[in-house]
Design an enzyme around this catalytic site. Sequence first.
Site, PDB file in Angstrom:
ATOM      1  N   LYS A  33      38.160  37.388  61.789  1.00 21.95           N
ATOM      2  CA  LYS A  33      38.331  35.955  61.553  1.00 21.95           C
ATOM      3  C   LYS A  33      39.412  35.724  60.503  1.00 21.95           C
ATOM      4  O   LYS A  33      39.855  36.655  59.824  1.00 21.95           O
ATOM      5  CB  LYS A  33      37.005  35.333  61.105  1.00 21.95           C
ATOM      6  CG  LYS A  33      36.483  35.865  59.778  1.00 21.95           C
ATOM      7  CD  LYS A  33      35.154  35.220  59.417  1.00 21.95           C
ATOM      8  CE  LYS A  33      34.628  35.779  58.092  1.00 21.95           C
ATOM      9  NZ  LYS A  33      33.365  35.126  57.683  1.00 21.95           N
ATOM     10  N   ARG A 129      22.311  29.072  53.876  1.00 33.50           N
ATOM     11  CA  ARG A 129      23.565  28.446  54.289  1.00 33.50           C
ATOM     12  C   ARG A 129      23.486  28.011  55.747  1.00 33.50           C
ATOM     13  O   ARG A 129      23.902  26.907  56.096  1.00 33.50           O
ATOM     14  CB  ARG A 129      24.728  29.421  54.085  1.00 33.50           C
ATOM     15  CG  ARG A 129      26.096  28.830  54.348  1.00 33.50           C
ATOM     16  CD  ARG A 129      27.212  29.841  54.111  1.00 33.50           C
ATOM     17  NE  ARG A 129      27.175  30.938  55.079  1.00 33.50           N
ATOM     18  CZ  ARG A 129      28.067  31.930  55.110  1.00 33.50           C
ATOM     19  NH1 ARG A 129      29.039  31.977  54.202  1.00 33.50           N
ATOM     20  NH2 ARG A 129      27.977  32.889  56.012  1.00 33.50           N
ATOM     21  N   TYR A 251      57.040  28.239  32.874  1.00 34.55           N
ATOM     22  CA  TYR A 251      56.351  26.961  32.768  1.00 34.55           C
ATOM     23  C   TYR A 251      55.246  27.020  31.719  1.00 34.55           C
ATOM     24  O   TYR A 251      54.493  27.987  31.617  1.00 34.55           O
ATOM     25  CB  TYR A 251      55.715  26.585  34.111  1.00 34.55           C
ATOM     26  CG  TYR A 251      56.683  26.108  35.153  1.00 34.55           C
ATOM     27  CD1 TYR A 251      57.467  24.971  34.946  1.00 34.55           C
ATOM     28  CD2 TYR A 251      56.815  26.788  36.358  1.00 34.55           C
ATOM     29  CE1 TYR A 251      58.353  24.527  35.913  1.00 34.55           C
ATOM     30  CE2 TYR A 251      57.695  26.344  37.338  1.00 34.55           C
ATOM     31  CZ  TYR A 251      58.460  25.216  37.109  1.00 34.55           C
ATOM     32  OH  TYR A 251      59.339  24.776  38.067  1.00 34.55           O
ATOM     33  N   MET A 299      56.107  28.724  42.019  1.00 30.40           N
ATOM     34  CA  MET A 299      55.879  28.525  43.445  1.00 30.40           C
ATOM     35  C   MET A 299      56.419  29.679  44.280  1.00 30.40           C
ATOM     36  O   MET A 299      55.743  30.158  45.196  1.00 30.40           O
ATOM     37  CB  MET A 299      56.506  27.206  43.911  1.00 30.40           C
ATOM     38  CG  MET A 299      56.249  26.901  45.378  1.00 30.40           C
ATOM     39  SD  MET A 299      56.932  25.320  45.902  1.00 30.40           S
ATOM     40  CE  MET A 299      55.782  24.176  45.126  1.00 30.40           C
TER      41      MET A 299
END
Length: 351
Positions: A33, A129, A251, A299
């Site tokens: 998956k 769940r 940053y 990024m």
Amino acid sequence: MRPLQAEIRLDALRDNYRLARQLAGGRTLAVVKANAYGHGVVRCARALDGEADGFAVACIEEALELRAAGIVAPILLLEGVFEPDEYSLCAELGLWCVVQSDIQLAMLETSPVASLPSVWLKMDSGMHRAGFAPDDYAAAWQRLAGSGKALEIVKMSHFARADEPDQVMTQAQIETFDAACRALPGAASLANSAGLMVHPSARREWSRAGIMLYGVNPLPQGMGPALKPVMRLTSRIFAVREIAAGEPLGYGHNFVATRRTRVGLVACGYADGYPRLASTGSPVAIDGVRSRVIGRVSMDMLTVDLTDLPAAGLGSEVELWGGAINVNEVAACAGTIAYELLCNVKRARFV
């Protein structure tokens, strides 16, 4: 071309599957998956086709991709269906299907399909769940059997804490499952990767191997068998500079040099799947030598410490994980798990 690449080692994938099947002592689904946990579902399924006893995916669209790629082995839908007409598609494609709720069971009972080849009836043995409560499970099994919609019924459940070997929860779930299924015939499936590794009593006729196929150990460090990493994520340094002691970097200026620091700029960032939170201190290997990320991950770039690596520079290979660097180490630095990192790799060139 941008130098970020994910090398997918299919021989390692096959070796890990063989180990999983050996531990299981029986039939084992290869869980592919989420695009085979970020590794490329078609290439991974084809590498295991003819060897795996079957595959498991989350939903029908993932199964359709495998059937379109020529995979004819059994495919189990772990989430089951979302709409009634999906059962007809399951029957047409020979898909196996999990039924985990009264809604899904009712949809199958009223479906026009004659029958599905295999239905896996899920019990909530303690994870809370999905699945039928233990007290309701036998009645659900009888309904399914009486409907004639399943040529085979496999009893299944899923563990909440199998990756914590010292926890008693897994054994409690096994006992709950066994007690509720005592009078019900047929095969069962309990063990996921961690269950296969450290919970022998969870090994039944079917197992479901997921993260271990990709060479990631879900257990605490030092436990479990040796696995072979399937993905090796690498990039290269494309700029070098030096900053003086006391100078900030990147940053937010969350890294300030304590000495004259040689900095390498690497073509990889959070848009590529590398975690933004794995900033200063996250391990990397530069030309095979361990170093660290410094400063905040951007990024599409990150910065690494070259101060103690005088031979490293422009063009040097930077391994983010998969060889000298264990992906679990990087995940720990980011406060997450390896599953998430692997699934997030999307912009690398796959080789």
